[in-house]
Design a protein around this motif. Structure first.
Motif, PDB file in Angstrom:
ATOM      1  N   GLU B  10       0.849  -1.197   0.000  1.00  0.00           N
ATOM      2  CA  GLU B  10       0.000   0.000   0.000  1.00  0.00           C
ATOM      3  C   GLU B  10       0.876   1.235   0.000  1.00  0.00           C
ATOM      4  O   GLU B  10       1.900   1.281   0.687  1.00  0.00           O
ATOM      5  N   ILE B  11       0.453   2.229  -0.762  1.00  0.00           N
ATOM      6  CA  ILE B  11       1.142   3.515  -0.784  1.00  0.00           C
ATOM      7  C   ILE B  11       0.099   4.617  -0.689  1.00  0.00           C
ATOM      8  O   ILE B  11      -0.933   4.548  -1.364  1.00  0.00           O
ATOM      9  N   SER B  12       0.382   5.620   0.112  1.00  0.00           N
ATOM     10  CA  SER B  12      -0.474   6.808   0.173  1.00  0.00           C
ATOM     11  C   SER B  12       0.368   8.029  -0.150  1.00  0.00           C
ATOM     12  O   SER B  12       1.467   8.176   0.388  1.00  0.00           O
ATOM     13  N   VAL B  13      -0.152   8.870  -1.006  1.00  0.00           N
ATOM     14  CA  VAL B  13       0.526  10.115  -1.347  1.00  0.00           C
ATOM     15  C   VAL B  13      -0.498  11.229  -1.334  1.00  0.00           C
ATOM     16  O   VAL B  13      -1.710  10.998  -1.461  1.00  0.00           O
ATOM     17  N   VAL B  14      -0.005  12.436  -1.192  1.00  0.00           N
ATOM     18  CA  VAL B  14      -0.864  13.605  -1.272  1.00  0.00           C
ATOM     19  C   VAL B  14      -0.932  14.028  -2.736  1.00  0.00           C
ATOM     20  O   VAL B  14       0.052  13.931  -3.475  1.00  0.00           O
ATOM     21  N   GLU B  15      -2.079  14.480  -3.133  1.00  0.00           N
ATOM     22  CA  GLU B  15      -2.290  14.906  -4.517  1.00  0.00           C
ATOM     23  C   GLU B  15      -1.165  15.824  -4.983  1.00  0.00           C
ATOM     24  O   GLU B  15      -0.675  16.664  -4.234  1.00  0.00           O
ATOM     25  N   LYS B  16      -0.746  15.601  -6.220  1.00  0.00           N
ATOM     26  CA  LYS B  16       0.303  16.342  -6.916  1.00  0.00           C
ATOM     27  C   LYS B  16       1.703  15.814  -6.617  1.00  0.00           C
ATOM     28  O   LYS B  16       2.667  16.256  -7.260  1.00  0.00           O
ATOM     29  N   GLU B  17       1.821  14.903  -5.675  1.00  0.00           N
ATOM     30  CA  GLU B  17       3.118  14.283  -5.450  1.00  0.00           C
ATOM     31  C   GLU B  17       3.387  13.263  -6.548  1.00  0.00           C
ATOM     32  O   GLU B  17       2.465  12.699  -7.152  1.00  0.00           O
ATOM     33  N   ASP B  18       4.652  12.967  -6.803  1.00  0.00           N
ATOM     34  CA  ASP B  18       5.036  11.897  -7.705  1.00  0.00           C
ATOM     35  C   ASP B  18       5.131  10.598  -6.903  1.00  0.00           C
ATOM     36  O   ASP B  18       5.477  10.608  -5.714  1.00  0.00           O
ATOM     37  N   VAL B  19       4.836   9.492  -7.570  1.00  0.00           N
ATOM     38  CA  VAL B  19       4.900   8.205  -6.882  1.00  0.00           C
ATOM     39  C   VAL B  19       5.412   7.144  -7.850  1.00  0.00           C
ATOM     40  O   VAL B  19       5.043   7.147  -9.030  1.00  0.00           O
ATOM     41  N   THR B  20       6.273   6.265  -7.357  1.00  0.00           N
ATOM     42  CA  THR B  20       6.805   5.172  -8.172  1.00  0.00           C
ATOM     43  C   THR B  20       6.393   3.841  -7.582  1.00  0.00           C
ATOM     44  O   THR B  20       6.592   3.589  -6.391  1.00  0.00           O
ATOM     45  N   LEU B  21       5.851   3.005  -8.442  1.00  0.00           N
ATOM     46  CA  LEU B  21       5.445   1.650  -8.056  1.00  0.00           C
ATOM     47  C   LEU B  21       6.494   0.681  -8.586  1.00  0.00           C
ATOM     48  O   LEU B  21       6.803   0.685  -9.781  1.00  0.00           O
TER      49      LEU B  21
END
Lengths: 111, 116
Positions: B10-21
């Protein structure tokens, strides 16, 4: 429109009853697959078929049966031997080397 | 042994952040295909990208990009400037040569939540 159709969307089964999930595709794909997904988990392969009248067991085939009498159709029967059948079932089809196209899924619940 | 590993459950980020799976795969074949799928709450798997083993070129599609590295057997997926609509479960998958049955091996998925 081309695609893969699963029915029904929701299915309720009584204890000890066999039920059949339908999967039809008009994409002319040779390969078809059935996956089971439990809450919060990934996809587990039940059965797959490369050609008509031939199919292979996947990782969790016990308690399930399939047939492939036509290229377009790959029905899955959940038998009474499957002790914990409540799950989300996904059917897919593909050409080799190409992406798999998925149906919308069937949610099976034992009541 | 697991052929496709998605270590992030599970990953949670705040909107507009970049995220790598992350996605790591295992195969002995020289010809194989890698895929990413998105599963929104409705349940249907939506195809995002296919990569064959001979094409290591990275790909960008809008806010999505994919990094394929054979040296590390990885096929990572980055979402730039994440949006709430990106919230879903993402699956990485591997398909090997036809003589092994043309199966798709799926990872266990990464559940992404984008917080507004």
């Amino acid at each position: 429109d081309g695609g893969i159709t699963q029915s029904p969307k929701y299915l309720f089964r009584k204890e000890g009853q066999n039920v059949t999930l339908s999967c039809e595709q008009n994409l002319n794909h040779d390969a078809m697959y059935w996956y089971r997904q439990d809450p919060g988990q990934g996809l587990r392969l039940i059965y797959y078929s490369q050609i008509v009248n031939d199919f292979q067991k996947g990782d969790i085939a016990e308690g399930y049966s399939v047939s492939r009498e036509k290229k377009e159709s790959f029905p899955l029967t959940v038998t009474s031997a499957q002790k914990n059948p409540t799950a989300f079932y996904l059917c897919a089809s593909s050409f080799w080397g190409s992406e798999a196209f998925f149906g919308q899924g069937t949610r099976l619940t034992v009541v | 042994a697991q052929k496709v590993t998605q270590a992030q459950t599970e990953i949670s980020v705040v909107e507009k952040e970049d995220v790598t799976l992350d996605c790591v795969y295992e195969t002995r074949d020289t010809t194989y295909y890698l895929f990413w799928y998105k599963q929104p709450p409705s349940g249907e798997l939506v195809f995002l990208i296919r990569r064959n083993s001979f094409d290591e070129q990275n790909e960008i599609s809008g806010r999505y990009s994919w990094n394929f590295q054979k040296s590390t057997s990885s096929f990572n997926f980055t979402i730039t400037a994440s949006q709430v609509v990106d919230s879903a479960v993402y699956f990485c998958a591997l398909s090997e040569a036809p003589d092994t049955g043309n199966q798709f091996y799926f990872g266990t998925g990464t559940s992404l939540t984008v917080i507004p």
